[in-house]
Write a protein that holds these residues in place. Structure first.
Motif, PDB file in Angstrom:
ATOM      1  N   LYS A 347      68.138  19.916  66.661  1.00 13.44           N
ATOM      2  CA  LYS A 347      69.200  19.180  65.962  1.00 13.44           C
ATOM      3  C   LYS A 347      69.476  19.799  64.601  1.00 13.44           C
ATOM      4  CE  LYS A 347      68.395  14.676  68.202  1.00 13.44           C
ATOM      5  NZ  LYS A 347      69.741  14.364  68.706  1.00 13.44           N
ATOM      6  N   GLY A 348      68.438  20.248  63.904  1.00 13.23           N
ATOM      7  CA  GLY A 348      68.625  20.894  62.613  1.00 13.23           C
ATOM      8  C   GLY A 348      69.427  22.175  62.719  1.00 13.23           C
ATOM      9  N   ASN A 349      69.128  22.987  63.719  1.00  9.84           N
ATOM     10  CA  ASN A 349      69.877  24.230  63.919  1.00  9.84           C
ATOM     11  C   ASN A 349      71.339  23.961  64.262  1.00  9.84           C
ATOM     12  OD1 ASN A 349      67.637  25.837  63.389  1.00  9.84           O
ATOM     13  ND2 ASN A 349      67.024  25.944  65.542  1.00  9.84           N
ATOM     14  N   ALA A 350      71.577  22.922  65.061  1.00 10.23           N
ATOM     15  CA  ALA A 350      72.956  22.563  65.406  1.00 10.23           C
ATOM     16  C   ALA A 350      73.717  22.074  64.178  1.00 10.23           C
ATOM     17  CB  ALA A 350      72.956  21.492  66.497  1.00 10.23           C
ATOM     18  N   ALA A 351      73.030  21.337  63.296  1.00 11.94           N
ATOM     19  CA  ALA A 351      73.657  20.857  62.063  1.00 11.94           C
ATOM     20  C   ALA A 351      74.042  22.032  61.168  1.00 11.94           C
ATOM     21  CB  ALA A 351      72.721  19.908  61.330  1.00 11.94           C
ATOM     22  N   ARG A 352      73.161  23.022  61.055  1.00 14.44           N
ATOM     23  CA  ARG A 352      73.476  24.186  60.217  1.00 14.44           C
ATOM     24  C   ARG A 352      74.661  24.968  60.793  1.00 14.44           C
ATOM     25  NH1 ARG A 352      72.106  27.854  56.355  1.00 14.44           N
ATOM     26  NH2 ARG A 352      72.254  30.055  56.922  1.00 14.44           N
ATOM     27  N   GLU A 353      74.700  25.132  62.090  1.00 11.98           N
ATOM     28  CA  GLU A 353      75.801  25.864  62.703  1.00 11.98           C
ATOM     29  C   GLU A 353      77.134  25.155  62.441  1.00 11.98           C
ATOM     30  OE1 GLU A 353      77.794  28.847  64.449  1.00 11.98           O
ATOM     31  OE2 GLU A 353      75.643  28.827  63.996  1.00 11.98           O
ATOM     32  N   TYR A 354      77.138  23.843  62.581  1.00 10.34           N
ATOM     33  CA  TYR A 354      78.351  23.071  62.297  1.00 10.34           C
ATOM     34  C   TYR A 354      78.740  23.221  60.829  1.00 10.34           C
ATOM     35  CZ  TYR A 354      81.563  19.128  61.852  1.00 10.34           C
ATOM     36  OH  TYR A 354      82.674  18.351  61.612  1.00 10.34           O
ATOM     37  N   PHE A 355      77.745  23.172  59.961  1.00 12.92           N
ATOM     38  CA  PHE A 355      78.004  23.309  58.528  1.00 12.92           C
ATOM     39  C   PHE A 355      78.666  24.649  58.213  1.00 12.92           C
ATOM     40  CE2 PHE A 355      76.918  25.073  54.474  1.00 12.92           C
ATOM     41  CZ  PHE A 355      77.255  24.067  53.593  1.00 12.92           C
ATOM     42  N   ILE A 356      78.121  25.718  58.729  1.00 14.32           N
ATOM     43  CA  ILE A 356      78.654  27.051  58.429  1.00 14.32           C
ATOM     44  C   ILE A 356      80.126  27.144  58.813  1.00 14.32           C
ATOM     45  CG2 ILE A 356      78.520  29.482  59.111  1.00 14.32           C
ATOM     46  CD1 ILE A 356      75.469  29.119  59.274  1.00 14.32           C
ATOM     47  N   GLN A 357      80.472  26.519  59.919  1.00 10.78           N
ATOM     48  CA  GLN A 357      81.845  26.601  60.415  1.00 10.78           C
ATOM     49  C   GLN A 357      82.802  25.642  59.721  1.00 10.78           C
ATOM     50  OE1 GLN A 357      81.737  26.064  64.661  1.00 10.78           O
ATOM     51  NE2 GLN A 357      80.293  27.742  64.999  1.00 10.78           N
ATOM     52  N   ASN A 358      82.276  24.627  59.025  1.00  7.18           N
ATOM     53  CA  ASN A 358      83.157  23.582  58.515  1.00  7.18           C
ATOM     54  C   ASN A 358      82.990  23.199  57.049  1.00  7.18           C
ATOM     55  OD1 ASN A 358      84.581  22.315  61.083  1.00  7.18           O
ATOM     56  ND2 ASN A 358      82.459  22.748  61.664  1.00  7.18           N
ATOM     57  N   ALA A 359      81.885  23.560  56.394  1.00 12.53           N
ATOM     58  CA  ALA A 359      81.635  22.976  55.076  1.00 12.53           C
ATOM     59  C   ALA A 359      81.076  23.920  54.027  1.00 12.53           C
ATOM     60  CB  ALA A 359      80.674  21.786  55.230  1.00 12.53           C
ATOM     61  N   SER A 360      80.838  25.169  54.349  1.00 11.06           N
ATOM     62  CA  SER A 360      80.210  26.081  53.396  1.00 11.06           C
ATOM     63  C   SER A 360      81.200  26.522  52.313  1.00 11.06           C
ATOM     64  CB  SER A 360      79.700  27.318  54.130  1.00 11.06           C
ATOM     65  OG  SER A 360      80.783  28.051  54.670  1.00 11.06           O
ATOM     66  N   VAL A 361      80.669  27.102  51.238  1.00 14.09           N
ATOM     67  CA  VAL A 361      81.524  27.656  50.183  1.00 14.09           C
ATOM     68  C   VAL A 361      82.535  28.634  50.773  1.00 14.09           C
ATOM     69  CG1 VAL A 361      81.502  29.277  48.236  1.00 14.09           C
ATOM     70  CG2 VAL A 361      79.979  27.298  48.231  1.00 14.09           C
ATOM     71  N   GLN A 362      82.079  29.426  51.732  1.00 12.12           N
ATOM     72  CA  GLN A 362      82.976  30.403  52.353  1.00 12.12           C
ATOM     73  C   GLN A 362      84.120  29.708  53.097  1.00 12.12           C
ATOM     74  OE1 GLN A 362      79.728  30.350  52.291  1.00 12.12           O
ATOM     75  NE2 GLN A 362      78.902  32.376  51.821  1.00 12.12           N
ATOM     76  N   GLU A 363      83.813  28.606  53.794  1.00 11.48           N
ATOM     77  CA  GLU A 363      84.848  27.860  54.506  1.00 11.48           C
ATOM     78  C   GLU A 363      85.774  27.137  53.536  1.00 11.48           C
ATOM     79  OE1 GLU A 363      87.249  26.205  57.389  1.00 11.48           O
ATOM     80  OE2 GLU A 363      85.858  27.905  57.480  1.00 11.48           O
TER      81      GLU A 363
END
Length: 373
Positions: A347-363
């Motif tokens: 679940k933690g890995n899935a949360a990070r993957e979602y974050f990278i695609q939707n909420a990071s500084v880069q996004e």
């Protein structure tokens, strides 16, 4: 291009949302300056005090002084564009003045909270009458609110704010390359560094505690079971809510004090779960806690209450959603995590993957890029 960011109450924690958006603007190659009032102090909010060269004006917490000092603050700005964080008198008003109501310089606005009448419904109407000069009294906020029409573009933190203001939903998460669990030492090493128990399961809360963000619920629930779970708190160690948690849990509660934002990945790495148990009131239905997004970025197990947009971010694939005030369900989840560590990791890995695609500084940078063209 230089962007002037006007931030509400720099002596408090509103800089938390402005920070990743400022970093996204820098990521796009622009320069930023951060301006704001501080109330009865010259200090910037401790975890972020070294992140920018701040331009501040000290003020009394009084609407009359806020208006006077906001004029002074506006004269310190030197940017080509203006970005106001929160539609409040100490941030949006000086932004209006400096931008000449958006006619001389492009004016952007960000909304992260419910600042109008309904923020006080359920919080207690007494807050409206605390002082007739209270600078965030909703009477004054209502007077300023029509001026939000002068903002050319808007960003908001959640769905309910988007319904009110329009604009783009921007989740204020950190840089996923810096908040990367692979960059930091293992849990045991970090727990030794911070003098925390090596063999316990750890829940973590970092930030400014308020009555609606669920810490009393978490500490009370832990006091009734799961004795192998400890609670780590990062923030003001003298805050009454932290002290109450310490009294409730005794040696199972650990107060770390203020942690600089650049050290937060270590605190998250050493923990197992981040509980975000928001109380269902109008305020929380229009919020997106930064600590949730930081925990997602660091691939933590996350338990949220069914409030606002939280269930959309943390579904059964990326964490756990419980009804508010369900201590039995909360403790059952902790027991399941203790018994099934692989589930926590997945679940933690899935949360990070979602974050990278939707909420990071880069996004964030990609979403706001058109605002600067």
């Amino acid at each position: 291009m230089k962007v002037s960011l006007f931030v509400h109450e720099l002596s408090g924690n509103p800089i938390v949302r402005a920070y990743p958006i400022a970093k996204a603007i820098e990521y796009l190659g622009h320069e930023v300056e951060v301006l704001g009032l501080t109330y009865n102090t010259d200090k910037i909010y401790e975890p972020y005090k070294n992140e920018f060269e701040y331009k501040t004006v000290r003020s009394y917490y009084d609407i009359r002084w806020v208006i006077i000092n906001s004029r002074k603050l506006s004269k310190l700005a030197t940017g080509d564009m203006v970005y106001a964080f929160k539609a409040l008198w100490d941030s949006y008003f000086p932004a209006l003045l400096y931008s000449r109501f958006g006619f001389k310089r492009r004016l952007l606005m960000d909304a992260e909270d419910n600042e109008l009448w309904d923020a006080f419904i359920g919080n207690g109407f007494k807050d409206i009458f605390k002082s007739k000069y209270y600078p965030i009294n909703p009477v004054y906020n209502k007077m300023l609110h029509p001026a939000t029409l002068f903002a050319r573009r808007k960003t908001v933190a959640c769905t309910q704010l988007q319904k009110r203001y329009g604009g783009e939903i921007v989740l204020h998460g950190p840089d996923f390359e810096k908040f990367n669990p692979a960059l930091f030492a293992n849990k045991l090493t970090l727990r030794k560094k911070y003098n925390l128990p090596e063999d316990a399961k750890i829940l973590v809360f970092a930030g400014k505690p308020v009555y609606y963000n669920g810490l009393p619920f978490v500490s009370e629930a832990l006091s009734k079971g799961n004795e192998n779970w400890h609670l780590v708190l990062a923030g003001d160690p003298n805050h009454p809510i932290f002290l109450q948690a310490k009294e409730t849990l005794g040696g199972r509660c650990h107060l770390l004090g203020y942690i600089p934002i650049n050290d937060m990945p270590e605190i998250l790495k050493l923990a197992d779960v981040a509980p975000i148990i928001q109380t269902p009131i109008p305020t929380t239905k229009m919020q997106m806690p930064a600590k949730l997004l930081e925990a997602m970025c660091m691939a933590k197990g996350i338990i949220v209450s069914n409030v606002g947009d939280l269930p959309q971010l943390i579904n059964s694939e990326r964490g756990w959603v419980i009804p508010y005030n369900d201590p039995i369900g909360f403790n059952n989840i902790l027991s399941d995590i203790s018994d099934q560590p692989k589930m926590l990791e997945d679940k933690g890995n899935a949360a990070r993957e979602y974050f990278i695609q939707n909420a990071s500084v880069q996004e964030i940078a990609e979403r706001i890029r058109p605002y600067f063209e």
